[in-house]
Design an enzyme around this catalytic site. Structure first.
Site, mmCIF file in Angstrom:
data_model
loop_
_atom_site.group_PDB
_atom_site.id
_atom_site.type_symbol
_atom_site.label_atom_id
_atom_site.label_comp_id
_atom_site.label_asym_id
_atom_site.label_seq_id
_atom_site.Cartn_x
_atom_site.Cartn_y
_atom_site.Cartn_z
ATOM 1 C CB ALA A 247 -0.949 -0.007 1.196
ATOM 2 N N GLY A 251 -2.208 5.763 -1.796
ATOM 3 C CA GLY A 251 -2.958 6.412 -2.866
ATOM 4 C C GLY A 251 -4.003 5.508 -3.496
ATOM 5 C CG ASP A 317 1.631 -0.565 -7.432
ATOM 6 O OD1 ASP A 317 2.407 -0.958 -8.316
ATOM 7 O OD2 ASP A 317 1.400 0.642 -7.212
ATOM 8 C CB CYS A 370 5.144 2.148 -11.817
ATOM 9 S SG CYS A 370 6.289 2.151 -10.426
#
Length: 445
Positions: A247, A251, A317, A370
């Protein structure tokens, strides 16, 4: 501040970064430097930041010129080359700013003077530069990015080297996109709807947002449009049990809370407890009440085992090289000694394998980075699926209509079933994401 004093400040920041045991993020070092010097005005801060980031955005080409001039890339020589090659100063202007007066830098030493005369009037680009140098691509990432981008390599590298636009996510717990546009307009900020995200806004220019009513009230959050789409791919709905496994400062956790209308439960988990603490203030401002913060000792924390098969949705993520975010962090590509990709991909596989235990039969896990490198994305997912027959990859084209029925799917984003976003093609940060569904348990007679 005088122009010469601004140059001195920029060189001092570069020296602080260089002196560290590891290459500290430029924005962190610059932020600390400016907080300790509150007398520096806003225009001066902007000018100092522009020079610092300018040296990083043009680092490969500047280094090429320094190498050909047989000059070492120290903070002072980097700045001299930047001013001559990028800012297009002439040698006389440069020497006037390096005169030792007051806060100006000391006069050029003989090798620096020779360098200045050699670089003055030269163009930053040169026909003899290798393609990777022209594209500002570091050696450690070149092969992987060429493989991932193919014939679009130079175009995407150029886009990754440009300053990113400012995107906002509208917090639907507080208001609508139309209300957010109106609130920003009251503060003189023009915003338009994002191209793909149904909850996104893109701003003109880079306005100061800190004092705006829209941000202070929690109506908007700064978030790249690609990051918004990633959160929407999770498909969180009211009443679900959801985990944001990496986390960070939260966001995407806040985006999930808005999707769930504060109904159900979100666990924001991360091994960095200090980053999770930042979420506490943000969730109060965002009126998000269904978030539980969960610090983890490691990706194999016992909490994961205790909550096996308990969650409808899990977002991973994963920590990565960040190749898709170089627009925002141009210094990240020039880390000291490069990046140990093998070590990082091993960690990504460990995180994915552990987080998958949380998914209930019939639930979904969204794995994303990313980064644009296949080693961190497609390769990690392929390895995971090879060892977890109970999961399948849900193609983006299959999932998108149910998750975002009123939003256009980005052009050419469905690459091999994955979501693949890039700055040149989509105007977002670079993201790759996979939707992994755990098959329902087979009933036996």
């Amino acid at each position: 501040m005088t122009p010469g004093a601004r140059i001195t400040a920029a060189i001092e920041v570069l020296e602080i970064i260089r002196a560290g045991d590891t290459l500290a993020p430029a924005d962190s070092v610059l932020g600390d430097y400016l907080r300790q010097r509150r007398y520096i005005g806003s225009k001066d801060r902007t000018a100092i930041a522009a020079m610092i980031y300018g040296t990083y955005r043009n680092r490969a080409r500047i280094n090429w010129w320094l190498d050909h001039a047989r000059s070492k890339p120290r903070p002072r020589t980097l700045m001299i080359a930047y001013l001559l090659l990028v800012e297009r100063m002439d040698a006389k202007q440069l020497r006037a700013l390096f005169d030792g007066y007051h806060y100006n830098q000391q006069p050029l030493e003989k090798p620096e003077s020779v360098l200045a005369d050699r670089l003055a009037g030269q163009s930053l680009d040169h026909p003899d530069m290798p393609e990777a140098v022209r594209g500002e691509c570091p050696g450690w990432a070149e092969a992987g990015l060429r493989a991932a981008l193919g014939e679009r390599f130079l175009e995407e590298m150029a886009a990754l080297n440009k300053e990113a636009a400012t995107d906002l996510r509208v917090n639907t717990l507080v208001g609508t996109r139309e209300e957010a546009i109106a609130a920003l307009a009251e503060d003189g900020i023009f915003a338009k709807p994002s191209l793909y995200s149904p909850i996104g806004l893109r701003l003109s220019g880079r306005p100061a947002l800190g004092g705006t009513k829209a941000l202070k009230s929690g109506l908007v959050e700064v978030q790249d449009e690609g990051s918004q789409l990633l959160a929407l791919l999770v498909g969180a709905v009211p009443g679900m049990q959801v985990v944001d496994f990496c986390a960070g400062a939260g966001g995407k956790t806040l985006a999930l809370a808005a999707q769930m209308q504060n109904k159900g439960r979100i666990v924001a988990a991360d091994v960095n407890a200090r980053r999770l603490e930042r979420l506490a203030l943000r969730q109060r401002r965002a009126a998000a009440h269904n978030i539980e913060r969960r610090p983890l000792a490691t990706e194999r924390d016992p909490w994961v085992k205790r909550h096996k098969d308990k969650f409808d949705r899990v977002l991973v993520d994963a920590p990565c090289t960040g190749t898709g975010t170089w627009r925002r962090n141009p210094d990240a590509k020039w880390g000291r000694g490069g990046i140990d990709l093998a070590e990082l991909t091993a960690l990504q596989s460990e995180i994915l394998d552990s987080a998958a235990r949380l998914v209930r039969p019939g639930g979904r896990l969204v794995y994303a980075t990313c980064s644009l490198l296949a080693a961190e994305n497609e390769d990690r997912v392929a390895a995971f699926l090879a060892g977890h027959a109970e999961f399948r990859l849900v193609p983006l084209s299959e999932a998108w209509p149910g998750l975002l029925p009123d939003a256009p799917m980005p052009e050419a984003a469905d690459a091999g079933g994955y979501l693949r976003l890039s700055p040149a093609r989509h105007g977002t940060d670079g993201f790759v994401a996979a939707i992994l569904e755990r098959q329902p348990a087979t009933e036996t007679a």
